[in-house]
Design an enzyme around this catalytic site. Structure first.
Site, PDB file in Angstrom:
ATOM      1  N   ASP A 206       0.908  -1.741   0.024  1.00  0.00           N
ATOM      2  CA  ASP A 206      -0.615   0.157   0.111  1.00  0.00           C
ATOM      3  C   ASP A 206       0.536   1.425   0.159  1.00  0.00           C
ATOM      4  O   ASP A 206       0.487   2.208   0.170  1.00  0.00           O
ATOM      5  CB  ASP A 206      -1.039  -0.340   1.232  1.00  0.00           C
ATOM      6  N   SER A 230      -6.991   5.569   0.366  1.00  0.00           N
ATOM      7  CA  SER A 230      -7.453   3.905  -0.612  1.00  0.00           C
ATOM      8  C   SER A 230      -8.634   3.246   0.050  1.00  0.00           C
ATOM      9  O   SER A 230      -9.148   3.935   1.126  1.00  0.00           O
ATOM     10  CB  SER A 230      -6.125   2.851   0.031  1.00  0.00           C
ATOM     11  N   GLN A 280      -5.627  -1.939  -6.889  1.00  0.00           N
ATOM     12  CA  GLN A 280      -6.646  -1.259  -5.913  1.00  0.00           C
ATOM     13  C   GLN A 280      -7.057   0.563  -6.269  1.00  0.00           C
ATOM     14  O   GLN A 280      -6.808   1.132  -7.723  1.00  0.00           O
ATOM     15  CB  GLN A 280      -5.024  -0.174  -5.019  1.00  0.00           C
TER      16      GLN A 280
END
Length: 290
Positions: A206, A230, A280
């Site tokens: 991430d 996110s 993502q």
């Protein structure tokens, strides 16, 4: 928390969840002085919680999560694991991360016994090797000089990972039309068990993925005129690897629309083996700087 040059031990402590009851675990946050809990930490802790409820011969092969609320760094996170299914080859778990009585993150994780089968993979791009790039201190200093607010990011203050972008642009922008990439590894050796390496990779996955969606627009996740967060995160583990050895994280963004950017990533060993893939979608909402 003001991180020392290497805080791998602190990261491992954060990933060592406290067992409260069967299927119920508690994880501490990394930076009580930060604004929000780093999303990669929540993904990694949720993976560890699910792993605690699975037989040792099962290996995590995929996870899919949704970020529902920003995590509060001042209080621990409770992880509630639902044992969805235990099959002969696959095991499925659902994890809900809770703070202040509300779900802040939910994730499904699938585990599989090790099997053999057909094999193919894509090709790793040609990039400078990590030893041919400057120390990550050079990139860090350039980034902080341009975006001082980056110092508040948990992964910047804790610094358990050594990061070397293959471009020296301080904002990690690269050139429009290219696939940004960076070398990443834990700063210190990790234990030999695969679940630890998977959790550390989940944490690292991430780090910068949403930046790929900002690259075509010449923007950074640290730009003050953007609200960036996110929204979801998916990760697939293809084969065994070590997160304390260099991995090349190659990223791209096929599309952005309606204030959202979609990104994909691939993680290769330095000898070109594809070990994991990520995807993502993130919020990229223009705002008026304060």
């Amino acid at each position: 928390m003001t991180g020392s040059p290497s805080n791998v031990g602190t990261l491992l402590d954060i990933l060592d969840l406290e067992t409260l009851e069967i299927n119920l675990f508690r994880g501490r946050t990394a930076s009580p002085d930060g604004g929000r809990v780093f999303g990669g930490q929540v993904v990694a802790q949720a993976l560890v919680a699910a792993r605690r409820t699975v037989e040792a011969d099962r290996i995590a092969h995929s996870l899919h999560g949704y970020f529902l609320l920003g995590g509060d760094p001042r209080v621990p996170i409770i992880y509630d694991v639902d044992r969805i299914r235990d099959g002969r080859s696959f095991t499925t778990r659902r994890v809900v991360a809770i703070q202040h009585g509300q779900a802040i993150f939910t994730m499904a994780v699938s585990f599989q016994i090790e099997e053999s089968g057909l094999f193919h993979q894509g090709t790793m791009p040609e990039v400078p090797l990590p030893e041919d790039l400057p120390s990550d201190e050079v990139w860090r200093e350039r980034l902080l000089a341009r975006f001082p607010r980056a110092a508040r990011a948990d992964w910047m203050s804790l610094r358990p990972l050594e990061v070397k972008p293959t471009t020296l642009d301080p904002a990690y922008l690269g050139a429009p039309g290219t696939r940004p990439s960076m070398w990443v590894r834990a700063r210190d050796p990790l234990p030999d068990d695969l679940p630890t390496h998977q959790a550390v990779l989940a944490y690292a996955s991430d780090l910068s993925l949403l930046q790929a969606a900002l690259l075509p627009h010449g923007k950074s996740v640290f730009d003050p005129d953007l609200q960036v967060a996110s929204l979801d995160h998916a990760l697939w583990f293809h084969r065994r690897f070590r997160a304390d050895e260099w991995l090349l994280y190659v990223q791209e963004s096929p599309a952005a629309f309606a204030g959202r950017g979609f990104c994909r990533g691939e993680l290769f060993t330095r000898d070109g083996l594809l070990v994991a893939s990520a995807a993502q979608e993130g919020l990229m909402r223009p705002v008026t700087p304060r």
